[in-house]
Design a protein around this motif. Structure first.
Motif, PDB file in Angstrom:
ATOM      1  N   ALA A 488       0.911  -1.399   0.018  1.00  0.00           N
ATOM      2  CA  ALA A 488       0.009  -0.001  -0.073  1.00  0.00           C
ATOM      3  C   ALA A 488       0.850   1.070   0.029  1.00  0.00           C
ATOM      4  N   GLY A 489       1.909   1.216   0.927  1.00  0.00           N
ATOM      5  CA  GLY A 489       2.801   2.385   0.930  1.00  0.00           C
ATOM      6  C   GLY A 489       3.502   2.720  -0.461  1.00  0.00           C
ATOM      7  N   LEU A 490       3.969   1.691  -0.957  1.00  0.00           N
ATOM      8  CA  LEU A 490       4.735   1.683  -2.562  1.00  0.00           C
ATOM      9  C   LEU A 490       3.563   2.274  -3.401  1.00  0.00           C
ATOM     10  N   ALA A 491       2.554   1.804  -3.487  1.00  0.00           N
ATOM     11  CA  ALA A 491       1.459   1.929  -4.606  1.00  0.00           C
ATOM     12  C   ALA A 491       0.979   3.469  -4.286  1.00  0.00           C
ATOM     13  N   HIS A 492       1.089   3.700  -2.996  1.00  0.00           N
ATOM     14  CA  HIS A 492       0.724   5.410  -2.653  1.00  0.00           C
ATOM     15  C   HIS A 492       1.625   6.319  -3.015  1.00  0.00           C
ATOM     16  N   ARG A 493       3.143   5.835  -3.087  1.00  0.00           N
ATOM     17  CA  ARG A 493       3.896   6.659  -3.445  1.00  0.00           C
ATOM     18  C   ARG A 493       4.041   6.928  -5.086  1.00  0.00           C
ATOM     19  N   GLU A 494       3.958   5.815  -5.752  1.00  0.00           N
ATOM     20  CA  GLU A 494       3.988   5.885  -7.162  1.00  0.00           C
ATOM     21  C   GLU A 494       2.797   6.775  -7.743  1.00  0.00           C
ATOM     22  N   ALA A 495       1.458   6.768  -6.965  1.00  0.00           N
ATOM     23  CA  ALA A 495       0.374   7.181  -7.342  1.00  0.00           C
ATOM     24  C   ALA A 495       0.510   8.914  -7.011  1.00  0.00           C
ATOM     25  N   GLY A 496       1.212   9.237  -6.065  1.00  0.00           N
ATOM     26  CA  GLY A 496       1.134  10.608  -5.486  1.00  0.00           C
ATOM     27  C   GLY A 496       2.437  11.322  -5.642  1.00  0.00           C
ATOM     28  N   ARG A 497       3.556  10.574  -5.384  1.00  0.00           N
ATOM     29  CA  ARG A 497       4.749  11.345  -5.255  1.00  0.00           C
ATOM     30  C   ARG A 497       6.065  10.518  -6.057  1.00  0.00           C
ATOM     31  N   SER A 498       5.859  10.270  -7.356  1.00  0.00           N
ATOM     32  CA  SER A 498       6.595   9.341  -7.908  1.00  0.00           C
ATOM     33  C   SER A 498       8.074  10.061  -8.012  1.00  0.00           C
ATOM     34  N   ARG A 499       8.007  11.228  -8.026  1.00  0.00           N
ATOM     35  CA  ARG A 499       9.235  11.883  -8.290  1.00  0.00           C
ATOM     36  C   ARG A 499      10.037  12.228  -6.823  1.00  0.00           C
ATOM     37  N   THR A 500       9.609  11.608  -5.904  1.00  0.00           N
ATOM     38  CA  THR A 500      10.140  11.669  -4.674  1.00  0.00           C
ATOM     39  C   THR A 500      11.535  10.916  -4.591  1.00  0.00           C
ATOM     40  N   MET A 501      12.432  11.076  -3.436  1.00  0.00           N
ATOM     41  CA  MET A 501      13.659  10.243  -3.270  1.00  0.00           C
ATOM     42  C   MET A 501      13.516   9.032  -2.263  1.00  0.00           C
ATOM     43  N   THR A 502      13.982   8.086  -2.471  1.00  0.00           N
ATOM     44  CA  THR A 502      13.977   6.898  -1.563  1.00  0.00           C
ATOM     45  C   THR A 502      15.366   6.704  -0.934  1.00  0.00           C
ATOM     46  N   CYS A 503      15.664   6.128   0.361  1.00  0.00           N
ATOM     47  CA  CYS A 503      16.747   5.958   0.965  1.00  0.00           C
ATOM     48  C   CYS A 503      16.630   4.446   1.758  1.00  0.00           C
ATOM     49  N   LEU A 504      17.908   4.207   2.284  1.00  0.00           N
ATOM     50  CA  LEU A 504      18.054   3.116   3.076  1.00  0.00           C
ATOM     51  C   LEU A 504      19.071   3.554   4.333  1.00  0.00           C
ATOM     52  N   SER A 505      20.019   4.369   3.753  1.00  0.00           N
ATOM     53  CA  SER A 505      20.932   4.892   4.732  1.00  0.00           C
ATOM     54  C   SER A 505      21.038   6.407   4.195  1.00  0.00           C
ATOM     55  N   TYR A 643      23.625   5.608  -0.327  1.00  0.00           N
ATOM     56  CA  TYR A 643      24.567   6.443   0.247  1.00  0.00           C
ATOM     57  C   TYR A 643      25.934   5.827   0.173  1.00  0.00           C
ATOM     58  N   GLN A 644      26.961   6.927   0.283  1.00  0.00           N
ATOM     59  CA  GLN A 644      28.298   6.626  -0.106  1.00  0.00           C
ATOM     60  C   GLN A 644      28.823   5.219   0.644  1.00  0.00           C
ATOM     61  N   GLY A 645      29.306   4.462  -0.183  1.00  0.00           N
ATOM     62  CA  GLY A 645      29.716   3.015   0.269  1.00  0.00           C
ATOM     63  C   GLY A 645      28.846   1.897   0.568  1.00  0.00           C
ATOM     64  N   THR A 646      27.238   2.109   0.396  1.00  0.00           N
ATOM     65  CA  THR A 646      26.700   1.131   0.802  1.00  0.00           C
ATOM     66  C   THR A 646      26.068   0.435  -0.462  1.00  0.00           C
ATOM     67  N   GLU A 647      26.921   0.222  -1.520  1.00  0.00           N
ATOM     68  CA  GLU A 647      26.670  -0.482  -2.616  1.00  0.00           C
ATOM     69  C   GLU A 647      27.389  -1.954  -2.210  1.00  0.00           C
ATOM     70  N   LEU A 648      28.163  -1.719  -1.366  1.00  0.00           N
ATOM     71  CA  LEU A 648      28.794  -3.022  -0.865  1.00  0.00           C
ATOM     72  C   LEU A 648      28.022  -3.285   0.773  1.00  0.00           C
ATOM     73  N   PHE A 649      28.237  -4.467   1.533  1.00  0.00           N
ATOM     74  CA  PHE A 649      27.959  -4.549   2.825  1.00  0.00           C
ATOM     75  C   PHE A 649      28.587  -3.394   3.695  1.00  0.00           C
ATOM     76  N   GLU A 650      27.909  -2.662   4.548  1.00  0.00           N
ATOM     77  CA  GLU A 650      28.558  -1.809   5.223  1.00  0.00           C
ATOM     78  C   GLU A 650      27.998  -1.471   6.583  1.00  0.00           C
ATOM     79  N   TYR A 651      28.655  -1.815   7.639  1.00  0.00           N
ATOM     80  CA  TYR A 651      28.193  -1.949   8.906  1.00  0.00           C
ATOM     81  C   TYR A 651      28.662  -0.845   9.692  1.00  0.00           C
TER      82      TYR A 651
END
Length: 796
Positions: A488-505, A643-651
């Motif tokens: 539901a969250g991802l569908a809502h994002r696509e419908a309302g703010r598809s140009r937003t940024m997403t992040c994990l770190s 985020y810089q470096g997180t294309e590898l496992f980064e703890y």
């Protein structure tokens, strides 16, 4: 103008310059990244490793390379087909070293008569501008003031302050005035750093007295603070747009966004670093493309957390700490502490503005304002601030968005303090009745500060049931995210703010995405984890039982970790929690015990062996979670940031741990091997994560049509709940990840579970495993036998 398919965040500093970024542009191009996402580029405090302490908004940072080097970097990005997203800081400037900030220096020199006086949010009605820089012994510290040889500056150790012409030693007949006598003639007064919380006469960023707020709502201030950045944007189309730091601190964030959009034009990307509560959306009146993505972080990371672990972990937390408290109760305590001890000056400014505001007596609906004590008004303001269910409301005279949040706040505050109900009602009436008043503006600016400091920087270090959930934009009371909520969250994002940024770190996350992914495994084995902590804590206790929960989770989440890194983290965490020590009231013996603890546990060979063995058990499932998170974020709606470096496992843990140098050469070497056809095992130096990142980033860059729309896909069969999948691009692309891998292993694997692909087509190719996929409903046991994720694409 089209958006970049993805971004790569770089933290610039004297150690990572524009020339350094030029050197890695080729790597970013090969990785498939669409834009370099740059930390603030304007001149900041000497040695700053973040850039949010801008000291001169009229020039590009010389430490980072200067404007010429920036222009050269933009040219190199353009040659590789990349663009740049620039981070800007409209709320405040750095004043830690006044001589570095020409505007602040002039204000200290000339006071309210300075041409820059109106640029700062200063209470000029107060006797003097208070600068909290002295030792706790204020009187003794003032005796240490010295005059420069030429009498133009006051010095306090390394600190320098201006002497206004005509007020120095030559201002009296003898010409022998002491430094303290000269200080007493000035427009500012140096006071103990401890007085900053309660007596500050200028608005700051949160509780950081070295960051003074500017009045960007004034058109002249807007022009002066944005001229250089807008010049760069307008002169080079390589700049995709701007990311706005901390809009909640502004007097009118919506008005600011509209002004900035008008200056940028409709085609530039405009993002705001706005923390949204669960279920909250950006105000519809803001002409921005979205946020920096913390709401996506909560959803993507949360779907890998097993909700069945909540009961045992909650019970164990209560057992270990000696009390059962809800997350919301801990958050309230944190907010109230902030109001009463850290942001006292801000609360008092709200109270003063309310008393002085026109119509205050009417707002009190008959209550005689003179009968309300200062203490009661402070408490009422504090309760109102603490009760907001979101960071702030967005009430303006023209647009009444956010009224529901204010209504919720008044109801909650009145329930908590029925004895102050009349005053709280009046505060609410003053806010919604005249949202353009100074009182309403101050209240809205401060509610976000109270939440950030009380929740992110206090409660998130106190409520340590399961710290993978204690993240910016998260809600630790909600134990994970169900697949239904995720979709539901991802569908809502696509419908309302598809140009937003997403992040994990990000540079602000409490721990990296891979630490959270590994910790998510603990929710699948809560009983075993509880027993480990019981045993280890007896052998190596800490001064606080809650801190023990955080410490052991941090140990296994970031393992292997050096004593130095762990000590730095726990020292910061314990002071943020403010339970047994704090930044302002440090307890030496507690701080010493916490600092020594990492060395003690690492010197315990038997314990180290136990930790090694346990981490080895959870590392594999943790890597599965890491790859799943990365795939779903990169392939899902919005523009993903790496985020810089997180294309590898980064703890990594919280800053400054997450701002350590990144070995780009190693990443480039591994990428070259992948391009030669190497299919790395999941545990090979993080190369599998690099493989997933590159696969999606390259598709986003070269086949952007695949990343529109959103469709949920449900697996079919006995282990269907362990798969999370969606389609995009009209059904031409499918992403699938494994969730709850421990539970999947315990039940014996996927069995005959299948994944029905959209359209019934059978000409799919897995871009991660680099192989064809047979049939319109492949068995997950075969599809995911090499990696716990798959990225399926049909031919163009």
């Amino acid at each position: 103008m089209s958006l970049p398919g993805s971004t790569y965040r770089l933290q610039f500093s004297a150690e990572r310059t524009f020339d350094d970024a030029r050197a890695i542009t080729g790597y970013l191009d090969r990785l498939g990244i669409g834009a370099l996402y740059a930390s603030p580029l304007l001149a900041s405090g000497t040695g700053s490793n973040h850039g949010y302490d801008v000291v001169d908004p009229t020039r590009i940072s010389a430490e980072r390379g200067g404007e010429a080097a920036l222009r050269t970097l933009l040219g190199t990005l353009r040659e590789h087909g990349l663009r740049m997203l620039i981070d800007i800081v409209p709320n405040h400037v750095g004043v830690a070293t006044p001589v570095e900030n020409p505007w602040w220096w002039d204000v200290l020199t000339h006071g309210a008569a300075s041409r820059w006086a109106d640029h700062f949010d200063v209470d000029w009605g107060a006797e003097k501008l208070l600068l909290p820089v002295l030792d706790a012994d204020e009187e003794g510290a003032l005796n240490k003031l010295e005059l420069s040889a030429d009498g133009t500056e006051l010095h306090y150790y390394e600190h320098r302050f201006p002497v206004e012409p005509g007020t120095g030693p030559d201002a009296d007949e003898t010409g022998t005035a002491t430094a303290q006598e000269v200080h007493d003639r000035q427009h500012y007064r140096l006071v103990s750093w401890k007085r900053g919380a309660g007596e500050l006469t200028y608005r700051r960023f949160f509780d950081v007295s070295d960051l003074a707020a500017v009045r960007v709502e004034d058109p002249a201030v807007f022009d002066d603070t944005h001229r250089k950045v807008l010049e760069i944007v307008r002169s080079d189309d390589t700049v995709a747009g701007l990311r706005v730091d901390h809009p909640d601190g502004l007097s009118d964030p919506g008005g600011y966004a509209r002004r900035l959009r008008a200056e940028l034009g409709a085609d530039k990307w405009l993002l705001v670093e706005k923390i949204l509560a669960v279920g909250e959306d950006l105000p519809i009146s803001w002409p921005v493309d979205g946020t920096t993505g913390y709401e996506a972080l909560r959803e993507v990371c949360g779907v890998f957390v097993d909700p069945d672990g909540a009961g045992l972990l909650t019970q164990f937390t209560a057992e270990h700490t000696g009390g059962k408290r809800s997350a919301h109760a801990v958050e309230y305590d944190g907010k109230r502490l902030v109001c009463d001890e850290i942001l006292v000056a801000e609360v008092e400014r709200i109270a003063d503005a309310f008393r002085a505001g026109p119509g205050a007596d009417d707002a009190l609906t008959g209550l005689d304002l003179t009968t309300v004590t200062a203490g009661d008004l402070h408490d009422a303001v504090s309760e109102f601030l603490c009760a907001f269910p979101v960071y702030r409301s967005y009430l303006t005279p023209e647009i009444a968005e956010g009224r529901a949040h204010a209504d919720t706040a008044v109801a909650t505050a009145r329930t908590r303090r029925p004895d102050l109900a009349a005053v709280i009602t009046a505060l609410h009436a003053g806010l919604v009745g005249d949202p353009g008043s100074l009182y309403a503006t101050r209240l809205q600016q401060t509610s976000g500060m109270v939440t950030a400091k009380g929740v992110e920087d206090t409660a998130f270090y106190r409520y340590n049931r399961f710290v993978a959930l204690n993240e910016v934009g998260g809600d630790p009371a909600r134990f994970g995210v169900s697949p239904d909520e995720f979709h539901a969250g991802l569908a809502h994002r696509e419908a309302g703010r598809s140009r937003t940024m997403t992040c994990l770190s990000t540079h602000d996350t409490k721990r990296s995405e891979d630490v959270r992914a590994r910790l998510a495994v603990l929710a699948e084995r809560p009983a075993e984890w509880a027993e480990k902590v019981r045993c280890w804590s007896v052998r190596h206790p800490l001064p606080d039982r809650s801190l023990e929960l955080l410490a052991w989770q941090s140990v296994v989440g970031a393992w292997p970790i050096s004593a130095e890194r762990l000590a730095g983290y726990l020292g910061k965490a314990s002071k943020e929690a403010k339970l047994v020590t704090s930044h302002t009231e440090a307890v030496a013996e507690v701080d010493e015990a916490i600092a020594a603890w990492p060395g003690e546990i690492l010197a315990d060979d038997e314990l180290v062996a136990e930790i090694d063995a346990f981490v080895e058990e959870i590392a594999g499932p943790g890597r599965s979670n890491s790859l799943g998170q990365k795939l779903l974020q990169m392939a899902g709606p919005g523009v993903p940031d790496v985020y810089q470096g997180t294309e590898l496992f980064e703890y990594s843990l919280v800053d400054p741990d997450n701002r350590r140098p990144v070995d780009i050469e190693e990443r480039s070497r591994l990428l070259a091997r992948l391009d030669e056809g190497w299919q790395p095992p999941v545990d090979a130096d993080g190369a599998a994560k690099l493989l997933v990142t590159a696969a999606v980033a390259r598709l986003r860059r070269f086949r952007p049509e695949l990343f529109s729309g959103y469709g949920r896909i449900d697996a079919q069969g006995e282990a269907a709940g362990h798969a999370v999948a969606f389609s995009r691009g009209g059904g031409a692309m499918v992403a699938v990840a494994t969730r709850l891998p421990e539970g999947l292993a315990r039940r014996g694997g996927w069995g005959d579970t299948t994944l029905p692909l959209p359209g019934g087509f059978d000409d799919w190719h897995d871009m991660v495993a680099n192989r064809p996929v047979n049939g319109p409903a492949p068995r997950l046991a075969e599809l995911l036998d090499r990696y716990p994720v798959a990225l399926l694409v049909r031919p163009a």
